[in-house]
Design a protein around this motif. Structure first.
Motif, PDB file in Angstrom:
ATOM      1  N   VAL A  59       0.888  -1.414  -0.068  1.00 24.94           N
ATOM      2  CA  VAL A  59       0.009  -0.074   0.021  1.00 24.94           C
ATOM      3  C   VAL A  59       0.891   1.217  -0.099  1.00 24.94           C
ATOM      4  N   PRO A  74      -4.038  -4.023   0.545  1.00 29.02           N
ATOM      5  CA  PRO A  74      -5.620  -3.625   0.458  1.00 29.02           C
ATOM      6  C   PRO A  74      -6.434  -4.719   0.835  1.00 29.02           C
TER       7      PRO A  74
ATOM      8  N   ARG B 168      -9.143   3.755   1.528  1.00 25.38           N
ATOM      9  CA  ARG B 168      -8.337   2.377   1.096  1.00 25.38           C
ATOM     10  C   ARG B 168      -8.582   1.465   2.374  1.00 25.38           C
ATOM     11  N   LEU B 170      -8.073  -1.672   4.347  1.00 24.49           N
ATOM     12  CA  LEU B 170      -6.532  -2.070   4.733  1.00 24.49           C
ATOM     13  C   LEU B 170      -6.656  -3.688   5.305  1.00 24.49           C
TER      14      LEU B 170
END
Lengths: 223, 459
Positions: A59, A74, B168, B170
């Motif tokens: 990321v 992700p 985003r 995660l």
């Protein structure tokens, strides 16, 4: 024998079967515990842990010192969907499916009554709380807090039955079973008609008796 | 190896190696000023190094740790070693005899105590505050509250997913989190049910029972704000659901402001990995918030614009007021203190000097002042605070006291840096009644009788 060798001897004795430390699982079988620490060659000191970077997409493009560390990866939609089980008061997160009072009655007797009682009265020895009754007791000396008398949102019932019930097999009920047993409890509580099929649509019409029973925290400034 | 000293028909290879090593160690220790030849190795030169002692050591050191040296009736966490009549006249036990992790003395026996709920499946255990020293709670004595037992989780198979209103989403492993910038802070965690038995009348007899649902550790992990910045919190986000991977799949909603302020994703406690019962391998720490919100075995953070209204924050952990309305999201733990010595069920042997000692803490900041009364609140004396005084952390206070042998009622009250003064129970009950269950932070009273017996009283 030197102190160094003594340390090694100790480490070997501690490790028990030194071969254990070298075993790498051939399959994806769960580990039972951490392998024994592996002594370093020559000195015998236990090997310290090194950082672990899992494979997969990084990321962030350029790692920074304060953010965009490029750590982690992700989360995929499937990964999220697999554990995103919460149900909110507005119905967000409700499962697809439906259930009836009748189906819930049979299911409750089989899966729930041992802890919550045949009449949903609770069973002290099991810790299974009473589920119905208690309206108009909250302002008395002996308040009876149940789904019927106290819980402000039906979503909480569906969410909790889905995630954590029954005690002996948490999370094992299908969506239809969750709706059914919820319909039975809400039906017994006089909150949902016994002829109403509970699903995402009928959920929206439920009004819990104590929905207006909660106030925000006045502290600090009041006890 | 010396076959004659440690013959192979009586000693295994590992035993012989250890024996040789110890003999060698002694030889070199004694070498200065002594003829090494005169120091002929022989069995029995260490009184404690008899064959039996060696075998016992070998067993303790060996792979099995089968409990041969651990007796069921020795205190938990200790090893039942032979007590030496004169420890200056023989060598002590071998290094690493404890397996390399260590254990406490077999002469110390304080343990957590399980509150006697009807069902073992839903219970809590309480910290033995009466014997505690300083401000840190040993990890093995940190109070416990579980809603679905203690899961056993392999950290290599555990991850944290951050999703919802983030740019985003995660997935982070524990190893990932350990690579991120870290923070270590000393904080108390207190269950808001601490003292729930004490609203109406004094019920439990000891400070462990009345106040044992609070503990302090040094917690290390990643600031939640760090992870949330990585995920990119979207405009309008106001709450975060934290979810555990225990059988209760425990969930609580946390305001985003708190999450961005001082929340920690903690993987360590008191310098080592979290204890399993404290959320291994990962727990949420919300300093100053009620303990139930510090979700253990953390697997998921879901960012939203609304609270999730989970079972724990609606049907439980809400505070029923006398008018039948209930307070919801009473997250902050108000200032509180308690005298831990002397405290309930102790007996002062005779009049004389005693140091009164206790703990004070506040979920809203630092403790500013603690006062102690020995006359049931008629007069108060400020008690010195032991450094360090840390925000949202247990603070130790002490006050020298000479007990004259007459009846006394010991109390403490604390003021935190916001100016909030810990209330008397009657003042709290006047507002909240006696059915609110949670957040009892009133002044505790310990009655000292002329006999020296200390009891829990409402004064």
């Amino acid at each position: 024998m030197s102190m160094r060798e003594l340390a090694i001897a100790g480490a070997i004795a501690l490790a028990g079967l030194p071969a254990l430390a070298e075993d790498t699982p051939a399959t994806d079988a769960p580990r039972a515990f951490a392998a024994a620490v592996v002594p370093l060659p020559d000195t015998g000191e236990p090997t310290p842990p090194s950082p672990v970077i899992a494979g997969g997409g990084e990321v962030g493009a350029t790692p920074g010192l304060e953010r965009d560390f490029g750590i982690g990866r992700p989360a995929t939609e499937d990964e999220i969907a697999a554990i995103d089980i919460d149900v909110m008061p507005d119905g967000t997160g409700l499962m697809e499916g439906s259930g009836t009072y009748a189906a819930g009655e049979a299911l409750f007797a089989e899966r729930c009554a041992a802890c919550h009682g045949e009449a949903l009265e609770g069973v002290k020895a099991t810790g299974g709380p009473r589920l119905i009754g208690g309206r108009d007791t909250l302002a008395t000396e002996k308040p009876v807090k149940t789904v019927e008398s106290y819980w402000p949102y039906a979503s909480t019932l569906i969410d909790y039955v889905h995630r954590a019930m029954p005690m002996d097999a948490p999370g094992s009920l299908t969506a239809d079973e969750v709706y059914a047993v919820s319909a039975f409890i809400l039906g017994q509580a006089g909150i949902l008609g016994k002829d109403v099929t509970l699903d995402a649509e009928s959920f929206g019409k439920i009004v819990m008796p104590n929905a207006e029973g909660f106030v925000s925290d006045p502290r600090p400034g009041a006890y | 190896m010396s076959e004659e000293n440690f013959p192979s028909d009586r000693y295994g290879p590992a035993e012989r190696r250890m024996a040789e090593a110890l003999v060698d160690l002694e030889r070199r220790t004694l070498r200065a000023g002594e003829d090494a030849e005169a120091c002929e190795c022989r069995e029995g030169m260490f009184p404690s190094l008899s064959r039996r002692g060696l075998l016992a050591g070998g067993v303790a050191l060996g792979a099995a740790f089968a409990g041969n040296a651990v007796r069921a009736d020795a205190p938990p966490g200790s090893v039942d070693y032979p007590v030496q009549p004169d420890p200056t006249r023989e060598q002590g036990r071998m290094i690493l005899d404890d397996g390399g992790y260590g254990s406490r003395s077999q002469f110390e026996n304080e343990v957590r105590w399980r509150y006697p709920t009807d069902s073992l499946d839903s219970s809590w255990s309480m910290t033995p505050l009466a014997s505690g020293q300083g401000i840190i709670t040993p990890s093995g004595l940190h109070f416990e509250r579980h809603h679905g037992g203690i899961p056993t989780i392999d950290p290599e198979r555990h991850s944290l997913i951050v999703h919802g209103m983030v740019d985003r989403p995660l997935s982070l492993t524990v190893a990932d989190l350990k690579r991120m910038p870290s923070v270590s802070r000393l904080h108390f965690i207190e269950c808001s049910g601490n003292g729930l038995t004490e609203w109406v009348k004094p019920t439990l007899r000891t400070v462990q029972g009345t106040h044992g649902l609070t503990s302090t550790s040094e917690w290390t992990g990643v600031a939640l704000s760090t992870v949330l910045r990585e995920a990119g919190v979207q405009d309008g986000a106001a709450w975060i659901l934290a979810e555990g991977s225990d059988a209760a799949v425990m969930t609580r909603s946390c305001p985003i402001d708190k999450a961005m302020d001082d929340a920690i994703l903690a993987y360590a406690q008191n310098g080592e990995a979290l204890r399993p019962e404290q959320g291994y391998p990962l727990r949420l720490l919300l300093p100053g918030f009620e303990g139930n919100t510090h979700i253990k075995w953390l697997r998921r953070l879901d960012v939203s614009d609304k609270p999730f209204m989970t079972r724990e924050e609606t049907s439980k952990y809400t505070d029923l007021m006398p008018d039948g309305k209930a307070r919801i999201f009473t997250l902050d733990m108000d200032a509180k203190s308690v005298i831990t010595f002397p405290s309930g069920a102790m007996k002062l042997p005779k009049p004389g000097f005693y140091e009164v000692s206790g703990l004070a803490w506040s979920g809203r900041g630092k403790v500013a002042k603690v006062e102690v009364s020995v006359d049931g609140g008629k007069t108060w004396t400020e008690a010195p605070l032991q450094e360090p005084v840390i925000s949202k952390c247990h603070t130790r206070f002490r006050l020298p006291w000479v007990w004259d042998g007459t009846e006394a009622v010991l109390q403490s009250r604390c003021t935190d840096e916001t100016g909030y003064l810990q209330p008397a129970l009657k003042d709290l009950v006047a507002v909240r009644g006696t059915n609110s269950v949670y957040h009892l932070n009133a002044i505790q009273s310990w009655h000292v009788a002329p006999t020296g017996e200390v009891t829990n009283v409402h004064a």
